[in-house]
Enzyme design. Structure first.
Site, PDB file in Angstrom:
ATOM      1  N   TYR A   1       0.957  -1.132   0.248  1.00 46.89           N
ATOM      2  CA  TYR A   1       0.423  -0.047  -0.132  1.00 46.89           C
ATOM      3  C   TYR A   1       0.861   1.097  -0.155  1.00 46.89           C
ATOM      4  CZ  TYR A   1      -3.486   2.782   1.729  1.00 46.89           C
ATOM      5  OH  TYR A   1      -3.902   4.579   1.818  1.00 46.89           O
TER       6      TYR A   1
ATOM      7  N   ASP B   1      -2.120  -0.668  -3.966  1.00 44.63           N
ATOM      8  CA  ASP B   1      -2.278   0.436  -4.247  1.00 44.63           C
ATOM      9  C   ASP B   1      -1.237   1.352  -4.397  1.00 44.63           C
ATOM     10  OD1 ASP B   1      -3.114   2.754  -4.385  1.00 44.63           O
ATOM     11  OD2 ASP B   1      -4.499   2.722  -2.957  1.00 44.63           O
TER      12      ASP B   1
ATOM     13  N   ASN C   1      -1.078   3.977  -5.620  1.00 43.66           N
ATOM     14  CA  ASN C   1      -1.482   5.438  -5.680  1.00 43.66           C
ATOM     15  C   ASN C   1      -0.927   6.764  -6.518  1.00 43.66           C
ATOM     16  OD1 ASN C   1      -3.643   6.278  -3.944  1.00 43.66           O
ATOM     17  ND2 ASN C   1      -1.956   5.459  -2.048  1.00 43.66           N
TER      18      ASN C   1
ATOM     19  N   HIS D   1     -12.718   1.651  -4.233  1.00 42.90           N
ATOM     20  CA  HIS D   1     -11.343   0.622  -5.371  1.00 42.90           C
ATOM     21  C   HIS D   1     -12.600  -0.605  -6.023  1.00 42.90           C
ATOM     22  CE1 HIS D   1      -7.578   2.048  -4.282  1.00 42.90           C
ATOM     23  NE2 HIS D   1      -8.449   2.879  -3.213  1.00 42.90           N
TER      24      HIS D   1
END
Length: 267
Positions: A121, A161, A163, A258
């Site tokens: 993450y 993720d 980002n 998501h």
């Protein structure tokens, strides 16, 4: 299980799912287990679980055949990753050895034979300059960490993720978002460097021109209008590329802001 047999089980392929849940308890209340019971995956990589394992009812996952490994953030209700697997890993490593990130529960490593799976993450920079600086430092540190890991573990899959939306095809409005965290030139350049360093964007490898997203803002009906970003990835190191069978998104699964991303690999 030996180091020469990556996945020692009966199926010819292994299905991996990565899914930022934006709170595992919230996702469970929205039917996550029921959905999983109808969609068979061998390994589940969850990000932003926002809980420690002891406050979540995990019996339903166990009944589906999963064992779990959990790396929670020290801060309650924040970040955290968890990997659920029907296959027993040979080794589990919580974190990357850098306390600044490990205290936030950002990286969980599981080894299956000669394959290393990193459930990650990446930090978000959307809350301001301080966190954007942390994000950029993480990108540099993570890059170095993975390059070193590959010296002894060349078969690596990095899910999670990130980002970051990589190119204009990965975001619904690239022009108006060119100064937004998650689509900044320096972030996109890092992803280019990442893929140039010997990683395959498995989704784009199998779907070179397809437009699908993995995250939508809760604002202004973004999901209903499919105004999204593709910021969740499954990267496969070059030596393992020939194992890629298929990859895709499951945008109809609505347990989070998501959507899930999946990869099928040959054993």
């Amino acid at each position: 299980m030996t180091n020469t047999d990556t996945f020692n089980h009966s199926s010819e392929t292994v299905k991996i799912l990565t899914y930022n849940l934006n709170g595992i308890r919230s996702a469970l209340s929205k039917g996550l287990v029921e959905w999983l019971s109808q969609n068979s995956f061998d390994i589940l990589c969850f990000q932003e679980v926002k809980a420690t394992h002891d406050v979540v009812d995990l019996l339903p996952f166990e009944e589906l055949g999963y064992q779990y490994h959990w790396h929670a953030a020290e801060k309650k209700g924040y970040s955290g990753v968890a990997t659920f697997s029907k296959l027993p890993p040979d080794q589990v490593v919580l974190g990357c050895g850098m306390s600044i990130y490990d205290c936030e529960g950002r990286i969980l490593r599981t080894d299956f034979g000669d394959l290393t799976l990193l459930n990650c993450y990446f930090p978000s920079g959307t809350t301001g300059e301080i966190r954007q600086t942390v994000k950029m430092q993480f990108l540099d540190d993570f890059f170095d960490y993975v390059q070193e890991l590959r010296q002894t573990r060349p078969n690596v899959i990095v899910v999670g993720d990130y980002n970051i939306a990589h190119t204009a095809i990965d975001i619904h409005d690239p022009v108006r978002n060119k100064t937004s965290s998650g689509f900044l030139p320096e972030e996109r350049a890092w992803l280019t460097k990442w893929f140039d360093s010997g990683f395959i964007d498995s989704y784009r490898y199998k779907n070179p021109d397809k437009i699908e997203y993995s995250w939508w803002s809760y604002r202004a009906g973004a999901r209903a209008n499919n105004k999204g970003w593709r910021i969740d990835y499954i990267s496969v190191s070059e030596p393992y590329k020939d194992h890629i069978v298929a990859a895709g998104h499951l945008p109809d699964a609505v347990h989070s802001d998501h959507g899930p991303v999946w990869l099928e690999v040959a054993r």
